[in-house]
Design a protein around this motif. Structure first.
Motif, PDB file in Angstrom:
ATOM      1  N   TYR A  55       2.826 -25.449 -23.487  1.00  0.00           N
ATOM      2  CA  TYR A  55       3.895 -26.095 -22.813  1.00  0.00           C
ATOM      3  C   TYR A  55       4.064 -25.643 -21.344  1.00  0.00           C
ATOM      4  O   TYR A  55       5.234 -25.738 -20.673  1.00  0.00           O
ATOM      5  N   ALA A  56       3.154 -25.314 -20.609  1.00  0.00           N
ATOM      6  CA  ALA A  56       3.057 -24.819 -19.273  1.00  0.00           C
ATOM      7  C   ALA A  56       2.448 -25.978 -18.549  1.00  0.00           C
ATOM      8  O   ALA A  56       1.685 -26.082 -17.595  1.00  0.00           O
ATOM      9  N   LYS A  57       3.416 -27.169 -18.611  1.00  0.00           N
ATOM     10  CA  LYS A  57       3.279 -28.487 -17.936  1.00  0.00           C
ATOM     11  C   LYS A  57       4.512 -28.870 -17.546  1.00  0.00           C
ATOM     12  O   LYS A  57       5.479 -28.803 -18.026  1.00  0.00           O
ATOM     13  N   ARG A  58       4.470 -29.774 -16.378  1.00  0.00           N
ATOM     14  CA  ARG A  58       5.652 -30.423 -15.863  1.00  0.00           C
ATOM     15  C   ARG A  58       5.113 -32.122 -15.983  1.00  0.00           C
ATOM     16  O   ARG A  58       5.098 -32.609 -14.706  1.00  0.00           O
ATOM     17  N   PRO A  59       5.086 -32.750 -16.967  1.00  0.00           N
ATOM     18  CA  PRO A  59       4.703 -34.199 -17.047  1.00  0.00           C
ATOM     19  C   PRO A  59       5.869 -34.918 -16.314  1.00  0.00           C
ATOM     20  O   PRO A  59       6.867 -34.599 -16.652  1.00  0.00           O
ATOM     21  N   SER A  60       5.387 -36.127 -15.873  1.00  0.00           N
ATOM     22  CA  SER A  60       6.226 -37.178 -15.331  1.00  0.00           C
ATOM     23  C   SER A  60       6.049 -38.446 -16.106  1.00  0.00           C
ATOM     24  O   SER A  60       5.039 -38.749 -16.530  1.00  0.00           O
ATOM     25  N   PHE A  61       7.236 -39.189 -16.003  1.00  0.00           N
ATOM     26  CA  PHE A  61       7.071 -40.421 -16.429  1.00  0.00           C
ATOM     27  C   PHE A  61       6.813 -41.606 -15.371  1.00  0.00           C
ATOM     28  O   PHE A  61       7.521 -41.150 -14.247  1.00  0.00           O
ATOM     29  N   LYS A  62       5.846 -42.280 -15.504  1.00  0.00           N
ATOM     30  CA  LYS A  62       5.521 -43.269 -14.463  1.00  0.00           C
ATOM     31  C   LYS A  62       6.613 -44.458 -14.563  1.00  0.00           C
ATOM     32  O   LYS A  62       7.303 -44.605 -15.643  1.00  0.00           O
TER      33      LYS A  62
END
Length: 87
Positions: A55-62
């Motif tokens: 969980y070391a992520k900061r994903p984005s919605f396109k």
């Protein structure tokens, strides 16, 4: 917990799983959030990617995902579930 970036060439909504994990949010809640959001375009594999990264992520919605007719309902529902007090 989330950020909205807007610009001339790109706008995204970013969910900061790393910040939440570091703040003590349980893995179960993070997993539930990721699963609920995985119905949006570009996020089908995100739950597996987040687990692999602890969980070391900061994903984005396109923009494609955000343009989906029910995107706000899906995102707000997932965040409401995350923030709900468990009894």
């Amino acid at each position: 917990m989330w950020s909205i970036y807007t610009g001339v060439t790109k706008s995204v909504l970013s969910i900061n799983f790393e910040w939440m994990r570091n703040g003590g949010v349980s893995v179960d809640r993070l997993e539930r959030l990721a699963q609920a959001l995985s119905v949006l375009p570009g996020w089908a594999n995100m739950p597996e990617l987040l687990v692999a990264a602890n969980y070391a992520k900061r994903p984005s919605f396109k923009p494609l995902a955000l343009a989906r007719k029910d995107a706000s309902t899906v995102i707000l529902g997932a965040l409401n579930d995350l923030l709900a007090v468990e009894t």
